[in-house]
Write a protein that holds these residues in place. Sequence first.
Motif, PDB file in Angstrom:
ATOM      1  N   ARG A  52      -3.582   6.726   4.927  1.00 53.03           N
ATOM      2  CA  ARG A  52      -3.864   5.908   4.337  1.00 53.03           C
ATOM      3  C   ARG A  52      -3.990   3.762   4.570  1.00 53.03           C
ATOM      4  O   ARG A  52      -4.534   3.654   4.252  1.00 53.03           O
ATOM      5  CB  ARG A  52      -4.146   6.432   2.970  1.00 53.03           C
ATOM      6  CG  ARG A  52      -5.464   6.438   2.642  1.00 53.03           C
ATOM      7  CD  ARG A  52      -4.845   6.756   1.046  1.00 53.03           C
ATOM      8  NE  ARG A  52      -5.102   6.365   0.022  1.00 53.03           N
ATOM      9  CZ  ARG A  52      -5.563   6.026  -1.252  1.00 53.03           C
ATOM     10  NH1 ARG A  52      -6.392   5.792  -0.952  1.00 53.03           N
ATOM     11  NH2 ARG A  52      -5.254   4.976  -2.040  1.00 53.03           N
ATOM     12  N   PHE A 112      -5.830   1.008  -7.077  1.00 58.55           N
ATOM     13  CA  PHE A 112      -5.375   1.298  -4.959  1.00 58.55           C
ATOM     14  C   PHE A 112      -4.283   2.472  -5.189  1.00 58.55           C
ATOM     15  O   PHE A 112      -4.755   3.396  -5.007  1.00 58.55           O
ATOM     16  CB  PHE A 112      -4.554   0.260  -4.276  1.00 58.55           C
ATOM     17  CG  PHE A 112      -4.542   1.094  -2.352  1.00 58.55           C
ATOM     18  CD1 PHE A 112      -5.735   0.945  -2.638  1.00 58.55           C
ATOM     19  CD2 PHE A 112      -3.912   1.489  -2.531  1.00 58.55           C
ATOM     20  CE1 PHE A 112      -5.729   0.910  -0.866  1.00 58.55           C
ATOM     21  CE2 PHE A 112      -2.582   1.641  -1.528  1.00 58.55           C
ATOM     22  CZ  PHE A 112      -4.268   1.140  -0.488  1.00 58.55           C
ATOM     23  N   PHE A 172      -4.867  -6.420  -2.069  1.00 57.06           N
ATOM     24  CA  PHE A 172      -5.333  -7.175  -0.989  1.00 57.06           C
ATOM     25  C   PHE A 172      -6.902  -7.810  -0.370  1.00 57.06           C
ATOM     26  O   PHE A 172      -7.303  -7.641  -1.708  1.00 57.06           O
ATOM     27  CB  PHE A 172      -5.582  -5.618  -0.658  1.00 57.06           C
ATOM     28  CG  PHE A 172      -4.345  -4.177  -0.669  1.00 57.06           C
ATOM     29  CD1 PHE A 172      -3.189  -4.471  -0.096  1.00 57.06           C
ATOM     30  CD2 PHE A 172      -4.711  -3.171  -2.165  1.00 57.06           C
ATOM     31  CE1 PHE A 172      -2.607  -3.811  -0.363  1.00 57.06           C
ATOM     32  CE2 PHE A 172      -3.265  -2.596  -2.482  1.00 57.06           C
ATOM     33  CZ  PHE A 172      -2.144  -2.623  -1.819  1.00 57.06           C
ATOM     34  N   ALA A 208       0.745  -1.159  -0.407  1.00 59.52           N
ATOM     35  CA  ALA A 208       0.145  -0.293  -0.154  1.00 59.52           C
ATOM     36  C   ALA A 208       1.160   1.285   0.264  1.00 59.52           C
ATOM     37  O   ALA A 208       0.924   2.660  -0.149  1.00 59.52           O
ATOM     38  CB  ALA A 208      -1.281   0.525   1.005  1.00 59.52           C
ATOM     39  N   HIS A 242       5.972   5.317   0.631  1.00 55.51           N
ATOM     40  CA  HIS A 242       4.586   6.330  -1.170  1.00 55.51           C
ATOM     41  C   HIS A 242       4.704   7.648  -1.301  1.00 55.51           C
ATOM     42  O   HIS A 242       3.966   8.458  -2.264  1.00 55.51           O
ATOM     43  CB  HIS A 242       3.201   6.269   0.602  1.00 55.51           C
ATOM     44  CG  HIS A 242       3.442   7.868   1.042  1.00 55.51           C
ATOM     45  ND1 HIS A 242       4.041   7.502   2.373  1.00 55.51           N
ATOM     46  CD2 HIS A 242       3.382   9.233   1.192  1.00 55.51           C
ATOM     47  CE1 HIS A 242       4.162   8.566   3.484  1.00 55.51           C
ATOM     48  NE2 HIS A 242       4.094   9.498   2.105  1.00 55.51           N
ATOM     49  N   ALA A 294       0.298   5.525  -0.909  1.00 57.37           N
ATOM     50  CA  ALA A 294      -0.296   5.318   0.178  1.00 57.37           C
ATOM     51  C   ALA A 294      -0.201   5.607   1.959  1.00 57.37           C
ATOM     52  O   ALA A 294       1.232   5.435   2.634  1.00 57.37           O
ATOM     53  CB  ALA A 294      -1.865   4.591   0.732  1.00 57.37           C
ATOM     54  N   PRO A 295       0.265   7.173   1.831  1.00 58.26           N
ATOM     55  CA  PRO A 295       0.605   8.019   2.814  1.00 58.26           C
ATOM     56  C   PRO A 295       0.377   6.654   4.765  1.00 58.26           C
ATOM     57  O   PRO A 295      -1.270   6.438   4.227  1.00 58.26           O
ATOM     58  CB  PRO A 295       0.158   8.663   3.935  1.00 58.26           C
ATOM     59  CG  PRO A 295      -0.953   9.287   2.319  1.00 58.26           C
ATOM     60  CD  PRO A 295      -0.922   8.016   2.209  1.00 58.26           C
ATOM     61  N   PRO A 296       1.001   6.385   6.088  1.00 53.95           N
ATOM     62  CA  PRO A 296       0.810   6.060   6.854  1.00 53.95           C
ATOM     63  C   PRO A 296      -0.705   5.892   7.216  1.00 53.95           C
ATOM     64  O   PRO A 296      -2.050   4.614   7.231  1.00 53.95           O
ATOM     65  CB  PRO A 296       1.378   6.240   7.905  1.00 53.95           C
ATOM     66  CG  PRO A 296       3.243   6.623   6.988  1.00 53.95           C
ATOM     67  CD  PRO A 296       2.164   7.986   5.785  1.00 53.95           C
ATOM     68  N   ARG A 353      -7.275   1.885   4.694  1.00 53.21           N
ATOM     69  CA  ARG A 353      -7.544   1.102   4.267  1.00 53.21           C
ATOM     70  C   ARG A 353      -7.003  -0.084   4.177  1.00 53.21           C
ATOM     71  O   ARG A 353      -7.875  -1.275   3.356  1.00 53.21           O
ATOM     72  CB  ARG A 353      -6.836   1.810   2.684  1.00 53.21           C
ATOM     73  CG  ARG A 353      -7.557   3.431   2.654  1.00 53.21           C
ATOM     74  CD  ARG A 353      -9.690   2.830   2.023  1.00 53.21           C
ATOM     75  NE  ARG A 353      -9.139   1.621   0.638  1.00 53.21           N
ATOM     76  CZ  ARG A 353      -8.736   2.196  -0.128  1.00 53.21           C
ATOM     77  NH1 ARG A 353      -8.543   2.966  -0.828  1.00 53.21           N
ATOM     78  NH2 ARG A 353      -9.997   1.140  -1.248  1.00 53.21           N
ATOM     79  N   ILE A 354      -6.181  -0.093   4.725  1.00 55.32           N
ATOM     80  CA  ILE A 354      -5.599  -2.024   5.098  1.00 55.32           C
ATOM     81  C   ILE A 354      -4.918  -2.406   5.784  1.00 55.32           C
ATOM     82  O   ILE A 354      -5.863  -3.511   5.883  1.00 55.32           O
ATOM     83  CB  ILE A 354      -4.295  -1.588   4.120  1.00 55.32           C
ATOM     84  CG1 ILE A 354      -4.225  -1.676   3.074  1.00 55.32           C
ATOM     85  CG2 ILE A 354      -3.129  -3.516   4.838  1.00 55.32           C
ATOM     86  CD1 ILE A 354      -4.915  -1.758   2.152  1.00 55.32           C
TER      87      ILE A 354
END
Lengths: 274, 351
Positions: free
Chosen positions: A190, B97, B86, A181, B72, A186-188, A194-195
Amino acid sequence: MRAGRTFVLAVPWAWLLLFLAAPLAIVTLIAVAEPADGVPPYRLTWTLDNLRLVATDPLYRNALGLSLKVAAVSTLACLLAGYPMALAIARAPARWRETLLLAVMLPFWTGFLMRINAWIGLLRDDGWINTLLAWLGIGRLPLLYTDAAMYVGIVYTYLPFLVLPLYARLSRLDPELEHAAADLGAPPWRVFLRIILPLSLPGVWAGCALVFIPAVGEYVIPELLGGPQAQLVGRVLWGEFFQNRDWPTAASVAVLLLVVLLAVPALLVRALRR
Amino acid sequence: MTLQITGLAVRYGPVTALDRLDLTVATGELFVLLGGSGSGKTTLLRAIAGFVRPAEGRILLDGTDLAPLPPHRRPVNTMFQSYALFPHMTVAGNIGFGMRRRGASRAAIAARVAEMLTLVRLEGYAQRRPYQLSGGQQQRVALARSLAPNPRLLLLDEPLSALDRGLRSDTRGELVRLQRSLGTSFILVTHDQEEALTMADRLGVMQDGRLAQIGTPAEVYERPATRFVAEFLGAANILPGTVQADGSVDLPQLGVQVRTGRPATPGRILLALRPERLVVGDAGTPNRLSGVLAEQAYAGGTLTSTVRLADGTLIRTSQALRDGFGSVRLAIGGPVTLGWQPEACILLPPE
């Protein structure tokens, strides 16, 4: 072989029958009995008057509503405090994890009543916390026999029941999913939303159920730490049983509580499936 | 896109995973990192992706130092060995995603997802969950997901290792065609030498946290720089020898002189001979050794023969069975001659 298997299965079934089904049947029988002067203080018959009373009388309905509210607030507080704890333990270096889990479970080594009494020692007017507040010049505050004290007691008592199943779930998550992710931008925060959070939901529900269900029927903590206004269903039940010696009404309250406790998760599951 | 790595070192406590490594990967290149387990190839990939913090050195992507950027924020995507799909999202959710990074609109994400599904031939699978897919389909979803944000550089960690044999060689070609058509730079990690040779524009052989050699597959295979490379990429028979003033190699323990067909500095060397460049039987080649046939193994298309030389050294040869097995069958224990052309000689530095 077959006989051995039957025997092995017979033990838990016998246990369930003896300690779950039989008491339930007895309580239900008393709930539909008539109150009477004598020993035992009821006469076996078939009446729905007691159940109708506890389902309609504001005293019982308010007690039940308050219990559900207290349990819900306590569960939410446990979740807010317990989720970071469970996540931190799951992410701690392997050599620390067992120690941290032990720390979560450590209170169980001491008797429950002892620990609640310790809270009384901390919270009462001349207790440690008030002594500290006075020394700091803030002044003594009424802490014991308040709703706040009751909530502190419930959250303190039930927190491990939420942390442990949640930890079990979080520690099994594949860390590579979080890497993936993050790798996809995705920043932490997110990655968490999301995960981690969606994948930990089974642990969240299990933990919340283990807190919510016993908290609804909690008697000791509101009795010892809460104020007289905290008329939770457990206290009402106790009062009917021991003070009014009205066993049929007490049994009816118990049956009502059970029905509600079975209905809440069932409704929740249906709502989630949708 | 140019990736420039200089003096990169990664240490886990006392263990050195990467030892001041240098590497440059050019635009549109498919670079393969080949190495055994523990050679540091995955660590290098993770350092580029940002999951491993280097102790020293720099990673520049088009001149920008990646060091201060968390994973990221790096314009680099990874295809993970385990795929790391996922499980709670659909195929479309997985592929889309990475698109949120640019705050792409729903319509743009949906269009890109559809495009990627077509690219990996998974149209109609958008609403499936990862566990409903076969291994090969999961592999393609993972690839599509890592390509969807249009990375400047794609890192692939053993992308084919979880597939079974037949699917793997098909997918190999597919992956190369895809890379060519997209023009994205790929760095692919593998321990499979055949994969490395067939896919790479250039490859690097990793050994103990360093790149032992970098070059095109043919360069590295034909002219390995060290014994390790010669033996890791393909097989090699190694014989100690001495280069003479006239450029020939003396094998003292066998009493034989070998012509190498090219100038070399006199001194001690190792002579490496590839099994498939050796001919069993007298084929009139300038270089010859005689010995005894110790073993033969038939493998359908090829025949592997092991020949014991006078000093006891075992030499492995591998021959394509062009005319069938009967043409080359020899008696075990009988005398045989090994021959090879001067060009087949590989001279390696002594250890």
